[in-house]
Design an enzyme around this catalytic site. Structure first.
Site, PDB file in Angstrom:
ATOM      1  N   HIS A  62       0.808  -1.379  -0.056  1.00  0.00           N
ATOM      2  CA  HIS A  62       0.008  -0.028  -0.020  1.00  0.00           C
ATOM      3  C   HIS A  62       0.945   1.131  -0.108  1.00  0.00           C
ATOM      4  O   HIS A  62       1.911   1.232   0.547  1.00  0.00           O
ATOM      5  CB  HIS A  62      -0.996   0.123   1.146  1.00  0.00           C
ATOM      6  N   CYS A  63       0.386   2.363  -0.512  1.00  0.00           N
ATOM      7  CA  CYS A  63       0.955   3.737  -0.518  1.00  0.00           C
ATOM      8  C   CYS A  63      -0.069   4.523   0.373  1.00  0.00           C
ATOM      9  O   CYS A  63      -0.731   4.225   1.168  1.00  0.00           O
ATOM     10  CB  CYS A  63       1.380   4.218  -1.804  1.00  0.00           C
ATOM     11  N   TRP A  64      -0.103   5.883  -0.077  1.00  0.00           N
ATOM     12  CA  TRP A  64      -0.916   6.877   0.765  1.00  0.00           C
ATOM     13  C   TRP A  64      -2.442   6.485   0.195  1.00  0.00           C
ATOM     14  O   TRP A  64      -3.401   6.417   1.145  1.00  0.00           O
ATOM     15  CB  TRP A  64      -0.428   8.191   0.400  1.00  0.00           C
TER      16      TRP A  64
END
Length: 338
Positions: free
Chosen positions: A91-93
């Site tokens: 995941h990222c932001w």
């Protein structure tokens, strides 16, 4: 293509969680158990962000690719070390380009990849939504030094559901609460850990929670949880003052005297000038029992004031002379009678 899942399904899927945000983003708050696997370091992320604002999305993407390109081989090699089973969750932001790019790369490198829909931001919304779900709560109350934490641990060992807010916050909830403990998590991370814990609880079974103020050191209990706590039934334990003083001496006996004095000075006004001065003198003499007895005067008043504001019914249980295990058995029996 990597599979994209919402948080509920994402956390049920096997594999290590790789957080591809920058180290600064990760430190501020992250999914408990996730490993930081940054596409950009802090300085690189700032450069891409500035480029996006000044020159637009296309130029920012070009700069990002130029920065990340030389690292691609290392990403695959590092991931193989972290995930020997080739199962990764990323995941990222917001579930955007960073996670999609790393997901594509690792899938090409032979990994089974799962992406988190909405990224870390989606996880935060999911966690926050859980706090509004009704939970049967029993508050374990009792004045400072009553041994509430030890009783909660015993209840957990007996199979009861327990939420130890002080353990999550790394703080005992007083001016002295940080002594001898690890640094507190950020308030954001405190909420993240709570979210993961809250998701595990059986809504049909009671959850034991220690009576707390809204803040535990620097950490704030989410409003949705605190409102449920305020309405919950309260089992209030009591011990003799002598027992309470003895427990405080056991907890803080190894603390540095200067730290104890500094903590006393922080509550100087509320303790009262004469009592504060006497407490500090006892501490300098090494008489922790006498100092603790004076400090209890302030905390007993504070506890009584906080308890009066709660709307839940209060049930008294005297556990004087009992071990934490025996006290836990007694309060468990009391809860079954409610």
């Amino acid at each position: 293509m990597p599979t994209s899942l919402n948080p509920d399904a994402f956390f049920q899927t096997p594999g290590i969680i790789l957080d591809v945000r920058s180290p600064a983003e990760y430190v501020q708050g992250h999914i408990p158990g996730a490993v930081n696997f940054p596409v950009f370091n802090n300085e690189e992320r700032a450069l891409v962000g500035t480029c996006y604002k000044q020159k637009g999305k296309d130029k920012a993407i070009e700069l990002g690719l130029a920065i990340a390109g030389p690292k691609l081989a290392n990403f695959v090699a590092d991931a193989k070390i972290l995930a020997t089973d080739r199962e990764v969750k990323i995941h990222c932001w917001r579930g955007g380009m960073r996670s999609a790019s790393v997901g594509w790369l690792l899938e090409t490198g032979g990994f089974n990849v799962t992406l988190l829909i909405g990224g870390y931001k989606g996880f935060r919304r999911w966690a926050s939504s859980l706090f509004s779900v009704p939970q049967k709560i029993i508050i374990l109350g009792g004045m400072t030094g009553s041994g509430k934490t030890e009783i909660l641990r015993a209840l957990k060992n007996m199979g009861e559901q327990v939420l130890d807010l002080e353990a999550i916050a790394n703080h005992r909830g007083s001016s002295f609460g940080a002594l001898g403990l690890l640094p507190q998590p950020t308030n954001e991370q405190f909420g993240n850990i709570l979210g993961m814990e809250w998701a595990k609880f059986n809504r049909s079974q009671p959850l034991w929670v220690e009576a707390e103020s809204k803040r535990i050191g620097l950490c704030r209990i989410p409003q949705e949880i605190f409102e449920q706590m305020e309405k919950a039934k309260i089992i209030e334990i009591s011990r003799t003052r002598q027992e309470r003083v003895k427990l405080l001496v056991e907890i803080y006996g190894e603390a540095d005297i200067n730290d104890l004095i500094a903590a006393t000075k922080r509550i100087h006004k509320r303790l009262g000038g004469v009592r504060a001065k006497a407490t500090i003198n006892f501490l300098r003499e090494g008489n922790l029992a006498a100092a603790s007895d004076l400090i209890l005067h302030y905390y007993d008043k504070t506890y009584s004031y906080d308890l009066e504001k709660r709307s839940g019914t209060i049930y008294q249980v005297n556990v004087s002379g009992l071990s934490a295990i025996d006290a836990a058995i007694l309060v468990q029996q009391k809860s079954q009678q409610l």
